[in-house]
Design an enzyme around this catalytic site. Structure first.
Site, PDB file in Angstrom:
ATOM      1  N   LYS A  29       1.109   4.246  -2.848  1.00  0.00           N
ATOM      2  CA  LYS A  29       0.646   5.580  -2.619  1.00  0.00           C
ATOM      3  C   LYS A  29       1.779   6.492  -2.877  1.00  0.00           C
ATOM      4  O   LYS A  29       1.508   7.656  -3.349  1.00  0.00           O
ATOM      5  CB  LYS A  29       0.018   5.647  -1.114  1.00  0.00           C
ATOM      6  CG  LYS A  29      -1.183   4.791  -0.960  1.00  0.00           C
ATOM      7  CD  LYS A  29      -2.049   5.480  -2.000  1.00  0.00           C
ATOM      8  CE  LYS A  29      -3.429   4.769  -1.440  1.00  0.00           C
ATOM      9  NZ  LYS A  29      -4.647   5.607  -2.417  1.00  0.00           N
ATOM     10  N   TYR A  73       0.892  -1.253   0.124  1.00  0.00           N
ATOM     11  CA  TYR A  73       0.103  -0.046  -0.095  1.00  0.00           C
ATOM     12  C   TYR A  73       0.907   1.286   0.033  1.00  0.00           C
ATOM     13  O   TYR A  73       0.658   2.370  -0.891  1.00  0.00           O
ATOM     14  CB  TYR A  73      -1.172   0.070   1.266  1.00  0.00           C
ATOM     15  CG  TYR A  73      -1.822   1.190   1.231  1.00  0.00           C
ATOM     16  CD1 TYR A  73      -3.081   1.264   0.578  1.00  0.00           C
ATOM     17  CD2 TYR A  73      -1.643   2.286   2.275  1.00  0.00           C
ATOM     18  CE1 TYR A  73      -4.027   2.337   0.609  1.00  0.00           C
ATOM     19  CE2 TYR A  73      -2.651   3.132   2.090  1.00  0.00           C
ATOM     20  CZ  TYR A  73      -3.661   3.172   1.674  1.00  0.00           C
ATOM     21  OH  TYR A  73      -4.602   4.140   1.786  1.00  0.00           O
TER      22      TYR A  73
END
Length: 249
Positions: A158, A154
């Site tokens: 990002k 993640y």
């Protein structure tokens, strides 16, 4: 305010959380909205709420990691409204794992939805956004700016979105397109409601990803999504806005 009067906004992740809150915020301000999500029924429920606010709204099924599905989503928006003035890439998934136990399958899935999905939606929408001198709002995260435990995939996705946003801003800025992102932290969404510690996790590390005051509802991030998508931010391009209650301050 009617900042979005006569403007068409396409939002992924519209079924819940920041995506849904952003749809309703822009619908209140006069936008015609395309509510895109892989959760078809929930996306239609969001569109129905938008229509009840007086907005023109449709729901579209989309798997942002599937190029064919993305193309169909963009085509549906153009067929219904004839233009796209803003694209908000909000769809995302998160799972917490110890990095040494993170499977390649999980890594690929999280990268595909969060990062590749943002790329695919942007690529497909760009011709229409250039034509409308439009705006792109990407959903980054504080996880992409500082160490966040148990979220290697993640965080990598990002961080990629932050760089991707700046690239698009520079590459197309002279054609009248703006591309910005926001990095929420300490915002209550369905993702965080499903939070589970991996086995053996040091829970004191949560302090590194906690706001200074308290968790806030999705609407606080939706306010920033609306600002970045609106003409109010006409002179902002290639920027990221942290919405994290001072987490990284």
């Amino acid at each position: 305010m009617n900042r979005f009067e006569n403007l068409v906004v396409l939002l992924t992740g519209a079924a819940s959380g920041i995506g849904k809150a952003s749809v309703l915020r822009m619908a209140q301000e006069g936008a015609s909205v395309v509510c895109a999500d892989i959760q078809t029924e929930a996306a239609e429920a969001t569109a129905k709420e938008a229509r009840e606010l007086g907005a023109k709204a449709i729901s579209v099924h989309v798997d942002v990691a599937d190029p064919a599905s993305v193309d169909e989503c963009i085509a549906a928006a153009i067929n219904e409204f004839g233009r796209i003035d803003a694209l908000c890439n909000i769809a995302g998934i998160l799972h917490f794992d110890n990095s040494h136990e993170l499977s390649l399958e999980r890594w690929d899935q999280i990268i595909a939805v969060n990062l590749t999905g943002t790329f695919l939606m942007t690529k497909a929408a760009l011709p229409h956004l250039i034509e409308s001198n439009g705006a792109i709002v990407n959903m980054a995260s504080t996880a992409g700016q500082a160490g966040q435990p148990w979220s290697a995939a993640y965080s990598a996705a990002k961080g990629g979105i932050l760089s991707f946003t700046r690239t698009i801003a520079v590459e197309y800025g002279r054609q009248g397109l703006r591309c910005n992102s926001l990095s929420p932290g300490g915002v209550i969404t369905p993702i965080h409601k499903e939070f589970q510690f991996p086995e053996g996790a040091d829970q004191s590390l949560l302090q590194r990803i906690s706001p200074l005051d308290k968790m806030r509802p999705a609407e606080v991030a939706a306010n920033v999504v609306a600002f970045l998508a609106s003409p109010d931010s006409i002179h902002i391009n290639g920027e990221d806005v942290r919405v994290d209650g001072g987490t990284l301050s």
